[in-house]
Design a protein around this motif. Sequence first.
Motif, PDB file in Angstrom:
ATOM      1  N   LEU A 167      38.168  38.409  71.925  1.00 14.74           N
ATOM      2  CA  LEU A 167      38.261  39.790  72.406  1.00 14.74           C
ATOM      3  C   LEU A 167      38.227  40.793  71.256  1.00 14.74           C
ATOM      4  N   GLY A 168      38.347  40.301  70.016  1.00 17.94           N
ATOM      5  CA  GLY A 168      38.337  41.190  68.861  1.00 17.94           C
ATOM      6  C   GLY A 168      39.686  41.405  68.219  1.00 17.94           C
TER       7      GLY A 168
ATOM      8  N   THR B  15      42.437  40.635  65.626  1.00 16.45           N
ATOM      9  CA  THR B  15      42.435  40.005  64.307  1.00 16.45           C
ATOM     10  C   THR B  15      43.808  40.162  63.667  1.00 16.45           C
TER      11      THR B  15
ATOM     12  N   PRO C 154      41.434  45.395  69.089  1.00 16.91           N
ATOM     13  CA  PRO C 154      39.980  45.608  69.062  1.00 16.91           C
ATOM     14  C   PRO C 154      39.645  47.094  69.111  1.00 16.91           C
ATOM     15  N   GLU C 155      38.513  47.450  68.553  1.00 14.56           N
ATOM     16  CA  GLU C 155      38.078  48.840  68.561  1.00 14.56           C
ATOM     17  C   GLU C 155      37.921  49.325  70.004  1.00 14.56           C
TER      18      GLU C 155
END
Length: 381
Positions: free
Chosen positions: A285-286, A288, A307-308
Amino acid sequence: MPDATPEHTLLTPGPTPIHPRAMQALTRPMLGHMDPEVFALNREIQADLRVMYGTEESTFTALLAGTGSLGMEASFANLVEAGDEVLVCANGSFGRRMAEMAARYGARVRLVTAPLGEAINPDAVAAHLDGVRMVAVVHGETSTGVLNPVPEIARLVRQSGALLTVDAVTTAGMEPFHMAEWGVDFAYTGAQKCLSAPPGLAPVAISERAFARFAARRAPTPLWYCDFEGLRDYWEDHSYHHTVPVNLHYALHAALRAALDEGLENRQRRVQEVGAAIQTALAPLGFTSYVRRPEDRLPTVLALRLPEGFDDAGVRTALRERHISVTGGLGPTAGLIWRLGLMGETARPAPYLTLMHALEDILGERGLAGRFQDALAPVPA
């Protein structure tokens, strides 16, 4: 009759869900704080705290009747006098709190800092030790998910002759902590963190070097409530000082004994396995890691960069409506990270499987729960 309150899934960096044995202990009939049975209980607590903190057999341990912040304040109130040079390692909100408290007790505070998401550099500590009477450091910085290199810092501090205070709020009872081996003089945590006991107690351990510094004070301790002498009078000589929260002592005793029965190494392994599975599930999903270097990552508070374009407030509100609590960033990291607690009873597969199922519904993403389960090593639910 009203509907029963739905069970809440608590995934925060504290408090943690109360251990079942601690919950049962809370309900026992009340005893007086000067009762011989309570004094016997306290002796068992002291012995178990020595194991948890890795102290010498003779090291004084006790419970302060307050949260971990009282443990922090007791250190400066008892061991710092006006004009003392105190070096504080500050790479997050709780290191900064240490600096504020030390200053309120008259210390001349020096700061060693690191950018958010990075650990304190021991070389920077070494460069500022001249003339310092105390060094204070947070082992696990809850606000950023950073693990500071306390063993390396402790070695430098001991060579300098200064005292060392360590905030072990998100480490003691779940991560390795070796007070005697490292040379820590004052350590504290909060009952509601790694031990999964109710909030309201701060387990502390105090070295003989710290007591010697206390005995050499020029003036009485300004904080009467946690004066080391009064604390030792109650815990060792059984003299009245103040009314301790007896049932919280029983609950802490049960939770601490459960931790030692499980084994501190087993608890550490459980944290690592569940944390790795969470990251595996959320990575597509992004999500990190906020802390760049793996060796600087605090296992018990998993700090994940969002996530962005992720709707932090909206998703956490939707989770709250499903009776799931997730904590976002604190101060500068608000809206930037999630801080997922992996202490005590939170570091289990079951609550995080609940989170994965909920995120599947909220985000319209399938496969989170399956990836999480596939990534898990065989750990008890």
